[in-house]
Design an enzyme around this catalytic site. Structure first.
Site, short mmCIF file in Angstrom:
data_model
loop_
_atom_site.label_atom_id
_atom_site.label_comp_id
_atom_site.label_asym_id
_atom_site.label_seq_id
_atom_site.Cartn_x
_atom_site.Cartn_y
_atom_site.Cartn_z
N SER A 184 -4.72 0.99 2.72
CA SER A 184 -3.72 1.82 3.40
C SER A 184 -3.63 1.64 4.90
O SER A 184 -2.68 2.12 5.50
CB SER A 184 -3.98 3.28 3.09
OG SER A 184 -3.70 3.49 1.75
C1 59J Z 1 -7.77 4.05 -4.21
C2 59J Z 1 -6.62 1.17 -4.53
C3 59J Z 1 -6.45 -0.81 -5.90
C4 59J Z 1 -5.56 -1.98 -5.97
C5 59J Z 1 -7.46 4.19 -5.56
C6 59J Z 1 -8.87 4.64 -3.66
C7 59J Z 1 -4.46 0.55 -5.54
C8 59J Z 1 -3.69 -0.46 -6.22
C9 59J Z 1 -3.59 -2.64 -7.28
C10 59J Z 1 -8.32 4.91 -6.37
C11 59J Z 1 -9.71 5.39 -4.46
C12 59J Z 1 -9.42 5.53 -5.82
C13 59J Z 1 -2.95 -3.65 -6.39
S1 59J Z 1 -7.15 7.80 -1.46
O1 59J Z 1 -6.28 3.99 1.12
O2 59J Z 1 -4.86 4.42 -2.85
O3 59J Z 1 -8.83 6.85 3.14
O4 59J Z 1 -9.01 8.93 3.25
O5 59J Z 1 -7.76 0.85 -4.31
O6 59J Z 1 -3.89 1.60 -5.16
O7 59J Z 1 -2.49 -0.26 -6.52
O8 59J Z 1 -10.27 6.23 -6.62
N1 59J Z 1 -7.20 6.99 0.95
N2 59J Z 1 -6.48 4.77 -1.37
N3 59J Z 1 -6.08 2.30 -4.01
N4 59J Z 1 -5.81 0.33 -5.31
N5 59J Z 1 -4.26 -1.65 -6.50
C14 59J Z 1 -6.31 6.99 -0.18
C15 59J Z 1 -5.72 5.64 -0.47
C16 59J Z 1 -5.62 4.98 0.87
C17 59J Z 1 -7.82 8.06 1.42
C18 59J Z 1 -7.82 9.39 0.73
C19 59J Z 1 -7.50 9.37 -0.73
C20 59J Z 1 -5.97 4.20 -2.50
C21 59J Z 1 -6.83 10.24 1.49
C22 59J Z 1 -6.89 3.28 -3.29
C23 59J Z 1 -8.59 7.95 2.67
O9 59J Z 1 -4.84 5.50 1.67
#
Ligand code: 59J
Length: 580
Positions: A292
């Site tokens: 992200s």
């Molecule tokens: C995630 C991913 C993996 C790859 C998902 C994190 C995807 C995806 C396929 C599940 C934990 C989890 C290409 S979460 O970074 O969305 O930083 O404070 O690893 O989505 O489609 O159990 N970050 N993270 N996703 N994958 N593929 C959020 C988010 C991010 C946070 C929290 C909650 C993911 C607010 C991550 C943070 O923004």
């Protein structure tokens, strides 16, 4: 009367005399021949058998931090070597030698016997000059000393990955020591000496070539920040039971890297029991999916496109989005069914980001990612540095456009990520990265319009300061901005993502009144309390940014009204007139 016998044979006497005369003449001719005619040739031959050129070691250039603090210093050492052939004549002295060297007498004599016909073997390298002299004072026949220089690294494990080290012959092997070897290495000189048949030094004839010292090198690193970064990263790795981590601090205006640390690390002054994992300068040689944190770049592209402004909204309900057989998911439930652009960043909505990406098109995101250096060569030429990978937009189908927009399917290094954020911090101007202290302002490239960068600064400040923001990244007395990320790691061997191994990220900059420093924190596989970037990496960012702003004497831009009366603000603050 007696007659001399010779007189009886006068012809015989003359013959002997004549032969003697011929012999004398022959000897005289040979003397003239050797002494005059062949003199030069013979002298040359003789000298060649006894004259020796021995190298004079050159002093390697000092490596310092940006303030002149020494990071790699060459100290004189004595190396002891032996003419093993010559040593065979004084076996009775071997035990005393072994004792002085602190070596096992049996092992030493076995070695000397085994190499009995060698004229040069090392006995021990890199003693202090005092230690070396005390052995030489024993005057064991066949034992000699040479002066050399050895590198010493005063900051030890704190600068290990950045500075690297030299091998026993003082050639750069890793890090800056290798990358700048030619600059740092001197040119050894030559001294002519006469040695006898057994190789003993008889006379110092002359210096035929003076040693040329290597040049000093001032790195962009600030040792104080390096210590701070190392301490906070190490603590976080321990607290979170993490496998590894990296932290980079960059001056966004000059392009200088002010700190670059990794865990685990090693002591370059004692390289026994080194494991490869300790030696990795992860910030430059490990690539990862930015997750992200990438949304900061994709969102910039959206605003630059002119099709989106921060208050525009996107429906993110129900937190999933199907693209063919693929489903995009949001991890945390959003504040509502609809989010504005800042809300997409705060809630880290993958669905919201994807919908914007479909609207602006993959190429728009690709172009900006490329311009800010993600998956591109940094030009630093650091040993083992990786370029990462930004796939060409032509290969992005719909699912890739979505996942790339929120940071998957692209791989970057920590240094590239901090560089990309530096462009947002520096009002859209990207300064080329450097590990060397720079004196003049660098040539920057406008990679994003200034207005867009400023809009992003405000949004990223909201990500930290809004009610549902990443409050753990806040820095007392300053406004800062940034973005967290939590990325599932791709599991080794399979094509998919691991269920329970994560990389926690945070990228941000400050102070917002005039952004100067960008910081990236990468924590690999936290296993304890949690694994979200906002939980694991954000506090590290906060502590390191806080220390950096204080050490660099940056005027606070977020003091409570009462304290503001006593401070000199960098910019007019709301309490005394507002910002415009
Ligand atoms: C995630 C991913 C993996 C790859 C998902 C994190 C995807 C995806 C396929 C599940 C934990 C989890 C290409 S979460 O970074 O969305 O930083 O404070 O690893 O989505 O489609 O159990 N970050 N993270 N996703 N994958 N593929 C959020 C988010 C991010 C946070 C929290 C909650 C993911 C607010 C991550 C943070 O923004």
């Amino acid at each position: 009367m007696m007659k001399l016998e010779g007189a009886l044979f006068p012809w015989r006497f003359r013959l002997v005399l004549g032969l003697l005369g011929v012999m004398v003449a022959a000897i005289c001719w040979r003397i003239i021949d050797l002494q005059i005619v062949d003199r030069a040739f013979l002298k040359g031959q003789g000298d060649a058998r006894s004259m020796r050129h021995i190298p004079i070691p050159a002093h390697r250039g000092l490596i310092t931090d940006r303030n002149g603090e020494p990071l790699a210093v060459s100290t004189p050492v004595t190396t002891l070597w032996a003419n093993a052939k010559e040593m065979q004549f004084a076996k009775e002295r071997w035990p005393a030698l072994a004792a002085a060297l602190g070596q096992d007498p049996k092992a030493l004599s076995e070695r000397l016997e085994a190499q009995a016909n060698k004229e040069f073997i090392y006995l021990v390298r890199g003693l202090t000059p005092e230690q070396g002299q005390s052995v030489l004072d024993l005057k064991v026949p066949g034992v000699y000393g040479i002066e050399e220089f050895r590198r010493f690294y005063p900051a030890g494990e704190v600068t290990a990955h950045m500075v690297g080290f030299t091998d026993i012959d003082d050639h750069g092997r890793e890090g800056v020591e290798l990358a700048y070897d030619e600059w740092l290495a001197g040119v050894p000189g030559k001294r002519q000496v006469i040695k006898d048949r057994r190789g003993r030094l008889i006379k110092d004839v002359q210096v035929t070539k003076n040693a040329k010292a290597g040049k000093p090198l001032a790195l962009s690193i600030d040792l104080r920040l390096q210590y701070l970064a190392n301490r906070e990263l190490r603590n976080a790795i321990i607290e979170n039971g993490a496998k590894a981590g990296s932290l980079v601090i960059m001056d966004v205006k000059t392009g200088e890297i002010l700190a670059m640390v990794n865990q685990p690390t090693y002591n370059p002054n004692n390289r026994r029991n080194l494991q490869p994992a300790m030696m990795r300068n992860r910030a430059m040689i490990d690539v990862f999916e930015p997750g992200s944190t990438m949304k900061a770049i994709s969102m910039s592209a959206a605003i630059e496109s002119g099709r989106w402004k921060p208050t525009d909204t996107v429906e993110v309900y129900p937190g999933t989005l199907r693209i063919g057989k693929y489903t995009i998911k949001d991890v945390s439930r959003s504040e509502g069914p609809v989010l504005d652009l800042t809300g997409i960043l705060i809630n880290s909505s993958n669905v919201g980001m994807s919908k914007i990406a479909f609207d602006i098109g993959g190429e728009t995101i690709f172009r900006l990612a490329q311009k800010v250096g993600l998956g591109q060569d940094t030009g630093l030429g650091f040993p083992g540095e990786r370029v990462g990978n930004l796939p060409n937009y032509r290969e992005w189908r719909k699912a890739e456009t979505a996942t790339l927009s929120y940071g998957y399917g692209i791989s970057v290094t920590a240094i590239q990520l901090v560089h990309a954020f530096s462009a947002l911090a520096n009002n859209g101007r990207l300064a080329p990265l450097t590990l060397i202290k720079t004196d003049k302002a660098p040539q920057t490239t406008q990679v994003l319009p200034e207005a867009v960068a400023k809009t992003m600064q405000t949004m990223l400040q909201q990500v930290i300061e809004a009610p549902r923001g990443v409050f753990r990244a806040q820095v007392p007395a300053y406004h800062v901005g940034g973005k967290s990320g939590t990325a599932r790691k791709t599991s080794v061997g399979t094509k998919g993502y691991a269920e329970n191994s994560y990389r926690s990220l945070f990228a941000g900059f400050g102070p917002m009144s005039d952004p100067r420093y960008a910081i990236v924190v990468v924590i690999d596989e936290p296993t304890k309390a949690g694994y979200f970037g906002g939980l694991v990496s954000a506090p590290v960012f906060s502590k390191v940014m806080s220390g950096t702003l204080r050490l660099m004497n940056i005027t606070p831009d977020n003091l409570p009204a009462v304290q503001q009366a006593n401070a000199t603000p960098a910019v007019p603050l709301k309490a005394n007139g507002g910002r415009g």
